[in-house]
Design an enzyme around this catalytic site. Structure first.
Site, short mmCIF file in Angstrom:
data_model
loop_
_atom_site.label_atom_id
_atom_site.label_comp_id
_atom_site.label_asym_id
_atom_site.label_seq_id
_atom_site.Cartn_x
_atom_site.Cartn_y
_atom_site.Cartn_z
N TRP A 172 0.71 -0.94 -0.17
CA TRP A 172 -0.12 -0.25 0.48
C TRP A 172 1.34 1.39 0.10
CZ3 TRP A 172 -5.33 -0.55 2.68
CH2 TRP A 172 -5.67 0.53 2.80
N ARG B 65 3.56 1.99 -1.08
CA ARG B 65 4.54 2.47 -2.82
C ARG B 65 3.97 3.93 -2.72
NH1 ARG B 65 7.94 -0.29 -4.26
NH2 ARG B 65 8.14 1.70 -5.47
N HIS B 66 2.38 3.82 -2.27
CA HIS B 66 1.60 4.44 -3.36
C HIS B 66 2.60 5.82 -2.58
CE1 HIS B 66 -1.26 2.15 -6.07
NE2 HIS B 66 -0.68 1.14 -5.44
N ARG B 67 2.61 6.60 -3.70
CA ARG B 67 3.36 8.10 -2.58
C ARG B 67 2.54 9.12 -2.72
NH1 ARG B 67 8.61 7.15 -6.51
NH2 ARG B 67 6.67 6.59 -7.99
N SER C 150 2.66 3.14 15.64
CA SER C 150 3.73 2.69 15.54
C SER C 150 4.75 1.63 16.71
CB SER C 150 5.06 4.44 16.53
OG SER C 150 6.25 3.98 17.18
N ASP D 130 -5.94 12.42 -2.67
CA ASP D 130 -6.97 12.92 -2.85
C ASP D 130 -7.57 12.05 -4.57
OD1 ASP D 130 -5.58 13.33 -5.76
OD2 ASP D 130 -3.68 14.06 -4.61
N LEU D 131 -8.68 12.05 -4.68
CA LEU D 131 -9.52 11.61 -5.43
C LEU D 131 -8.69 11.03 -7.24
CD1 LEU D 131 -11.74 9.62 -5.97
CD2 LEU D 131 -13.06 11.88 -7.11
N ARG E 247 -4.80 -1.82 -7.11
CA ARG E 247 -5.23 -2.19 -6.53
C ARG E 247 -6.02 -3.67 -6.72
NH1 ARG E 247 0.16 -3.68 -5.18
NH2 ARG E 247 0.87 -1.52 -4.52
#
Lengths: 355, 355, 355, 355
Positions: free
Chosen positions: A121, A123-125, A133, A253-254, A264
């Site tokens: 997940w 990886r979507h920067r 934590s 954002d969309l 995905r």
């Protein structure tokens, strides 16, 4: 804070065995996308477009007739927004790759998922993240576990995928071992539980789940033991499994969310992250229904022909009364296409057409 | 859609001669930042922290005593959030560089500004933008114009800055020219308007403003003429001045907005973009007051000592009863600091201390 | 492909027990940063700056005299670049927050690190990553393991940190268990190995390492067993520990790398990721030595005073011959500072000055 | 620093009337993309894949036979890389949307372009930029100017585009004006130059170019005059045209560059920025030829069918011997498609097939 029609998503949508997705907040919607896009044109939000009609003006987009002055009985009748005009505008922007207006809608989610899902997940920067934590707090006491009928097998063609479910014992597999207080005996070709003097035959799936349960219990025990020794949390956790659950707040954002969903929800994505993507898709469909429709039409269910595949289809259609037989020039040309192109062409035109 | 206390910012805040900033929408606030940060610790939003007190529990953060059961008279009295606890938490996060929670608040603005301001602004990449399009629509008919007393002079030290205001004619400057229907005569050292037979002396500032007005009118006329010729908007505009106004919707998270404000409220920023940054700062101060306070304290008004400057201060303070005189070792060491370090040290300790 | 003076970093720099950092490629260096920055000014790369000198010209930056025509004996003697001028320019840009030129240098590294380190690392979003895939390939057969003297204890003050090393058995801890073929007996307060009839006393650290070894072996065995059952790699891995090693190619520009190093070399970062940051710092110091010096001076070893701390220092220095005693106004004011501010002031001015 | 086969791009490629693109540096190439991608699989750079052949091994990708030991005459003959294997791998990654390996190649360009082009360009946020500063330096003395035959007309259908060239005077247009020392007289329907007593008829294009020249000269004169008055550069420039040239260094990874090219080589992009995109495309084709081929095939020249269009094609092909006539069900269904879908279907299958 959430609009009424989205309030139900403030409750956790269960995903996988112990995970969830929960809607925290949204900014904007289909209308906000249009509003921002209209800054380009100096116009406001969409309304009926009566321009260009003749007698008895009719909205060019939705066909609704303009109310007559006599009826409306005032100087400047307020126009209800034109849904069909909005639909077309959003469809147009998404189709033509005018992405920036879709960045004007924002969503914030609270998610609980296994660490190995979080790793894909993240990886979507282009998103904002606040994660639980394991340095600051004790690891969440939940691990992703598979039921006996969920052990998917390795896909041979798609080297990173899975297919079917494991139902066989490995040839000549032998084991005799205590798992979580129960003896498991696999003499080769079959498996048994021995407990309290009785013996039950078990399937490979049951065995794998049993062994998973024992390993996870052991890992947690070691973790708790380390904390009891006063080991720092940041070190105590290093042997916790990547299937342990974590949580985060995720804001995006969309436009970028659609990119995420496109990748995905795809059949090549690991089913575990697809489950999350599908849950989010339900929220988006309710939040921005016009955008969602356009996304389904132009991305999710679209077909892309490469230059080669498109050229083949175009040329071949010119002489379509000549079925493509096994020896013709067209056949040769088809065979020379890349494998992926052949698959797309066949899927589109049908094996029959190309017989 | 905007919370009540922000509703006033939905009206345009005027900036420069014809620009504005207008608040369109927000997502989250100080509380949302804390809420997201708390996901790290598994706790919810801040409340009074009575832990650790002895008899008569008192909140460790704000000092408010815990209401007694007799008074509260119920099982689980709802706790009002602890403002002092929130303040400390946000101050801590901003001070220590825990930036990600500040990304959980988002703001959307509608701005009208000159193109040259937009060009500086757009360099901040982590934001969403929808700009008015000069290809799609006619250029906005507003240009940034300077009043006679606004022509700032070139700063010599700061090569990219300005200082003071122009009040002198260039030596020996001569001009005789019609500007917007008025004759301007500069015989050298003075300037005059000649109009309807009368002659008025004018200042350099007035002359510069007059000439700007004439040039802008000419540029607009050429633009309109091209459109009359049927020239495409995308080409007709190429000679419009960079002072022409444009508009956009701008959406950004609070972390990146603070970075923007830190740079654009700085005295080195061009005063025109600072005017916008200052307007936005007013909105942020109302929207997220705790964050704003921390930002003012730890960024806007903080002082950073380089390693060299800090080392000098530390060492020198060890022998502070010995004033640093013009010949001592300390003096030599001070002189060997970089110019920027000397300035910081002097500003902090005072020229007197270093006499 | 690498310049000669960096070629040695193409070999793996060992980090932690089984990890490494390896330099794959660089684009640009200090000179490229200056070259790009000079596009702002229309000048080329730095050379001696003789402007402004009088007779016997001397470079304003480095003090080197201009070679006389008689000596140089040609029209336009090529000037060697001025290192001191370069140093000042880079120092200036980094100090003043002109970050964009530092984005003009790029580095590519090959890294092997435990998954829990990779999870902290990946939070730095402005970078390019290609990671080893546990869906596509078998998990790397290396796990992060701690030696008996490496089990750091929990820090109480810094809730996310560690301090010291575990040397005590938990009070009343009892265990009797087989770990990797060896009996471990902890009757409470002491620990023993029982093996081949002999009994050795062991430390808590040795016990923790033994138990880690056994758990890791078990996790790997389960993983291999699942593969033997034909379970897909993407599922087989879900119980592998977060200490398992992974690898990636990581590419980032120097500006963002410095931000990474500033956070990850910090004493609050987990020591495991600090080890990687320190290894990378060695490469950067060799690759861009001028930038590195400026970074050490203005970031790594700088001291930031908040507005409150700076105001206190400034005011107090005005009356410095009056030592601050325990009852004075200054003392009260000092006590009213936030804890973090008091610490900075004390560290800078010395407890002695504030006695 | 540039590899030999790219050295020619270090010279400026002229674009538009006074702009250029110049290659400064590259990091990586097709091979580096593959190398980074292989980290997922634990393999190195591609070589011949002889696996699976029988006697007389042959590379599965390119068909080249494996050299026999007798011939090779050594233990471990070095294998030349397999170009066909590389081609397939890169084609596969680009086709399937595995974008991250393409981020492993980086390029740095030096570009001079009009400000209005720079404004479109800068919207691509994932890039590094250092731009010429009009605050720090005098504005570059070059403006984008159109030749008489370059005044493109407004496109009516595509509201943001242009089409054809202006050749007509506006109906009844009248003007009598001095432009740059020459009288221009347009009495309506025709245009004339009056100079030195002679009168030449001129075209609308010539007139527009003349007037542009005069306006640009005036804007520059005003700019220089302001500087002569001592006005700061940051203010003096505000009336310079958006067609003035600027320069920057631009650094971007290949993935994001391809995205840029996909949008800016598109027919909907303004021709002025397309000219730059086309120049950059030439560099990319030489730099990463395999990636470029895949990009042309799967992006630039691909055809995307929306879900609706694809469904129509699929269904219709099932009964392809029945030509679709004007009254049939298929016709109705075709007519009900969105306009954009109808266009794609027609372009693909041919109007003939759908007669």
């Amino acid at each position: 804070m959430l609009p009424d029609h989205l309030a139900r998503f403030a409750d956790k949508i269960p995903v996988l065995d112990k995970g969830f997705v929960r809607l925290v907040d949204v900014m904007g919607d289909d209308g906000a996308i249009i509003e921002a896009a209209r800054v380009s044109t100096g116009k406001g939000r969409t309304a009926h477009d009566y321009a260009g009609g003749t007698m008895g003006l009719v909205c060019k987009a939705c066909g609704m007739p303009k109310p007559m002055r006599a009826i409306a009985d005032r100087e400047d009748p307020p126009e209800s927004p034109c849904i069909e005009g909005d639909r077309r505008f959003i469809d147009y922007m998404l189709r033509e790759g005018h992405h920036s207006p879709f960045e004007m809608a924002e969503i914030k989610l609270h998610v609980r998922m296994p660490i190995f899902v979080a790793r894909q997940w993240i990886r979507h920067r282009t998103a904002n993240v606040n994660e639980y934590s394991g340095r600051y707090s004790k690891m969440i006491d939940e691990v992703f576990a598979l039921a006996p009928d969920e052990w998917r097998g390795q896909d041979i063609v798609n080297k990173q995928g899975s297919t079917g479910v494991v139902t066989e014992w490995p040839k000549g597999y032998r084991l005799d071992r205590n798992l979580g207080g129960v003896d498991v005996d696999i003499p080769g070709g079959r498996g048994f539980h021995v407990s309290n003097g009785s013996t039950d035959e078990i399937t490979p799936g049951t065995y794998l789940s049993k062994r998973q349960e024992a390993l996870q219990a052991e890992a947690r025990e070691v973790y708790e033991e380390r904390l009891a020794f006063g080991v720092s949390r940041e070190l105590a956790r290093v042997d916790m499994p990547v299937g342990n659950y974590t949580e985060w707040y995720w804001k995006i954002d969309l436009r970028n969310l659609l990119h995420f969903l496109g990748l995905r929800m795809d059949q090549h994505a690991q089913p575990e992250i697809r489950a999350y993507a599908n849950a989010i898709a339900r929220i988006v469909a309710a939040w921005c229904p016009l955008t969602w429709r356009a996304f389904e039409k132009h991305r999710l269910n679209a077909t892309t022909l490469s230059a080669d595949a498109a050229a083949f289809v175009r040329d071949w259609m010119q002489m379509r009364d000549m079925p493509m037989n096994a020896t013709g020039t067209e056949r040769l040309r088809f065979d020379r296409l890349d494998k992926a192109d052949r698959a797309v062409v066949l899927e589109l035109l049908g094996a029959e057409a190309l017989r």
